[in-house]
Design a protein around this motif. Structure first.
Motif, mmCIF file in Angstrom:
data_model
loop_
_atom_site.group_PDB
_atom_site.id
_atom_site.type_symbol
_atom_site.label_atom_id
_atom_site.label_comp_id
_atom_site.label_asym_id
_atom_site.label_seq_id
_atom_site.Cartn_x
_atom_site.Cartn_y
_atom_site.Cartn_z
ATOM 1 N N ILE A 177 12.604 -1.672 25.578
ATOM 2 C CA ILE A 177 11.588 -2.285 24.711
ATOM 3 C C ILE A 177 12.250 -3.209 23.693
ATOM 4 O O ILE A 177 11.834 -4.354 23.508
ATOM 5 C CB ILE A 177 10.779 -1.169 24.005
ATOM 6 N N VAL B 75 4.804 0.622 17.638
ATOM 7 C CA VAL B 75 5.572 1.227 18.737
ATOM 8 C C VAL B 75 7.073 1.277 18.421
ATOM 9 O O VAL B 75 7.903 1.289 19.326
ATOM 10 C CB VAL B 75 5.349 0.491 20.087
ATOM 11 N N GLN C 258 9.365 3.673 20.257
ATOM 12 C CA GLN C 258 9.604 3.487 21.689
ATOM 13 C C GLN C 258 10.788 2.560 21.984
ATOM 14 O O GLN C 258 11.111 2.344 23.151
ATOM 15 C CB GLN C 258 8.350 2.916 22.371
ATOM 16 N N LYS D 144 13.236 2.942 24.933
ATOM 17 C CA LYS D 144 12.709 3.287 26.264
ATOM 18 C C LYS D 144 12.576 2.068 27.169
ATOM 19 O O LYS D 144 12.639 0.935 26.720
ATOM 20 C CB LYS D 144 11.337 3.947 26.107
ATOM 21 N N GLN E 246 8.024 3.605 30.930
ATOM 22 C CA GLN E 246 7.825 4.895 30.258
ATOM 23 C C GLN E 246 6.705 4.844 29.225
ATOM 24 O O GLN E 246 6.370 5.866 28.622
ATOM 25 C CB GLN E 246 9.131 5.324 29.573
ATOM 26 N N LEU E 247 6.139 3.638 29.003
ATOM 27 C CA LEU E 247 5.093 3.478 27.987
ATOM 28 C C LEU E 247 3.718 3.386 28.626
ATOM 29 O O LEU E 247 3.583 2.994 29.789
ATOM 30 C CB LEU E 247 5.354 2.201 27.176
ATOM 31 N N SER E 248 2.687 3.712 27.835
ATOM 32 C CA SER E 248 1.322 3.523 28.312
ATOM 33 C C SER E 248 0.998 2.037 28.323
ATOM 34 O O SER E 248 1.710 1.234 27.718
ATOM 35 C CB SER E 248 0.349 4.247 27.386
ATOM 36 N N GLN F 214 0.536 0.580 24.857
ATOM 37 C CA GLN F 214 1.815 0.403 24.169
ATOM 38 C C GLN F 214 2.564 -0.799 24.722
ATOM 39 O O GLN F 214 3.119 -1.605 23.975
ATOM 40 C CB GLN F 214 2.672 1.662 24.322
ATOM 41 N N GLN F 215 2.547 -0.932 26.063
ATOM 42 C CA GLN F 215 3.247 -2.067 26.679
ATOM 43 C C GLN F 215 2.669 -3.388 26.191
ATOM 44 O O GLN F 215 3.399 -4.332 25.903
ATOM 45 C CB GLN F 215 3.140 -2.004 28.207
#
Lengths: 251, 215
Positions: free
Chosen positions: A103, A135, A138, A141, A145-147, A150-151
């Motif tokens: 990220i 976020v 995150q 990550k 791995q993110l929803s 979140q992405q």
């Protein structure tokens, strides 16, 4: 540096035309977006609204007319085009985060490689942006791995990291689960309040009412209406817009 | 076992030269093949055409002929003289690069177009879009076929024995001169190859685990 007289057009499309084979997808589009304005583009699918959005940073080529950004005509290819794109933030429907990068790296890549920022400086700014869109946790990550919500917020941070003059949103919430739509819209509303110039293609009428200065309604490759949200939603002039709005309310 | 132990000098020199051929050819083929694959997706038509022509001509030529050219034809051109080992490395590299290029190109095709669009949207020019975003993901997607190419290269090095390069493929002939049984010698050579390929396969598994791209 070009200085801005308030009310100057930051993004200007003049007589823009495009075909996909036989399909005339953009018909003589004229659109001026001033600095700080939030323009929401809505319309039925296939109306050319995404193509319009993508043409503004030349992810779609155009056949006729001109597009200028901050007074500069969009170059056709090469370094000049890349330079101009750095000034235009883009958020995609499918997020398009770089799948092999963390990220944090997603957000720092542009500032480091395009703007020549130092790694430390870029990471500091990236962390601030990630915190701002909620976020920050995150950062180490990988995108998968993110929803989705979140992405998409990371994708907004990635675009903001380039300090763009204008942000384009191409259906930013269309690929999201319903409960994640609001977390993305909240970030966008905040951005609009802070005075970012935004062109947003969306089906979120709530966002259009809340944050838009103007609503542009497209159908069959043409701009049919260009009104304030209040005027458009309460008193649409064209039959196409009336028809479109009535269909939204049936369910 | 005696065949191996009594002639360890032949085996050691032979396989050392095989590994030299393999190592240098693999690196050159990887670099050249990646460049050729990049050219094949370039927006410039002339670059695409050149790369496609190269892949089609060299890949469709038997390896023996490619090596023949560098070992026998090239010296007649009156250019910089090269020894047989160098000639073999050049031939193997140019030949293997075409297979690397096709593997990399198929990897490029697995990377969603949105990745390139996102890279262009933040202002990366074509070359950086390719090297920073597309190729790293493309390589991860093609580790198995890429290793098949390198395993084939490892075994293809034995063709160079026919051109006065003393590598593993030439061990049998030299054993015969010493009066050793040819079949035993060949079996030992085959066994060492199997072990070498086994090492490559282990490396492949390791890279696949390390570089898994989650989408």
């Amino acid at each position: 540096m070009t200085t801005h007289v308030p009310g100057d057009a930051l993004v200007s499309l003049n007589a823009v035309n495009k075909h996909y084979g036989q399909l005339h997808v953009l018909k003589d589009i004229n659109l001026q977006v001033r600095k700080g304005e939030v323009v929401v583009v809505i319309g039925p699918s296939g109306s050319g609204k995404s193509t319009l959005c993508r043409a503004i940073n030349r992810l779609e080529t155009i056949e006729g007319g001109t597009i200028t950004i901050d007074g500069k005509v969009l170059p056709e290819e090469g370094k000049e085009l890349a330079k101009l794109r750095a000034d235009v933030g883009m958020v995609f429907q499918s997020f398009n985060l770089f799948a092999h990068k963390t990220i944090l790296e997603n957000v720092t890549l542009g500032p480091i490689k395009v703007k020549g920022a130092s790694k430390a400086e870029a990471e500091k700014e990236a962390m601030a942006l990630l915190e701002r869109v909620g976020v920050g946790q995150q950062a180490p990550k990988l995108p998968a791995q993110l929803s989705g919500g979140q992405q998409q917020r990371v994708a907004i941070a990635r675009a903001l990291a380039m300090k763009p003059k204008v942000m384009l949103f191409d259906e930013p919430t269309s690929a999201l689960d319903p409960e994640m739509i609001n977390e993305v819209l909240d970030v966008m509303v905040q951005l609009a309040k802070e005075g970012m110039t935004m062109i947003v293609v969306t089906h979120e009428m709530g966002f259009a009412r809340k944050a838009a200065d103007r609503v542009v309604f497209m159908a069959d490759g043409q701009i049919v209406e260009d009104e304030t949200p209040e005027e458009f939603f309460t008193n649409p002039k064209s039959d196409r817009a009336k028809d479109f709005l009535s269909k939204l309310l049936t369910h | 076992m005696n065949t191996l132990l009594n002639n360890s000098d032949l085996f050691i020199t032979g396989f050392r030269n095989t590994l030299i051929l393999f190592f240098f050819s693999a690196i050159f083929a990887l670099v050249l093949g990646t460049i050729v694959a990049a050219l094949r997706v370039s927006p410039v038509p002339a670059m695409r055409a050149t790369a496609t022509l190269y892949v089609n001509v060299v890949r469709n030529t038997p390896l023996t002929l490619v090596l023949f050219f560098f070992a026998l034809g090239y010296p007649k051109l009156g250019l910089v003289p090269i020894d047989f080992t160098t000639a073999a490395i050049i031939g193997l590299s140019l030949y293997t690069a075409t297979y690397v290029a096709e593997a990399v190109r198929s990897g490029i095709n697995t990377v969603p177009v949105g990745q390139a669009e996102a890279a262009r949207a933040i202002g990366l020019p074509f070359t950086q879009t390719l090297t920073l975003v597309i190729l790293p993901q493309a390589f991860r997607a093609v580790i198995p076929p890429m290793f098949s190419v390198f395993i084939a290269l490892l075994k293809n090095t034995t063709v160079a024995a026919g051109f006065s390069v003393f590598e593993a493929g030439a061990i049998r002939a030299n054993l015969s001169e010493r009066g050793e049984p040819a079949m035993t010698g060949l079996l030992w050579v085959a066994l060492v190859f199997i072990i070498l390929v086994f090492i490559l396969s282990a490396l492949q598994r390791k890279l696949e685990q390390k570089w898994k791209v989650a989408r």
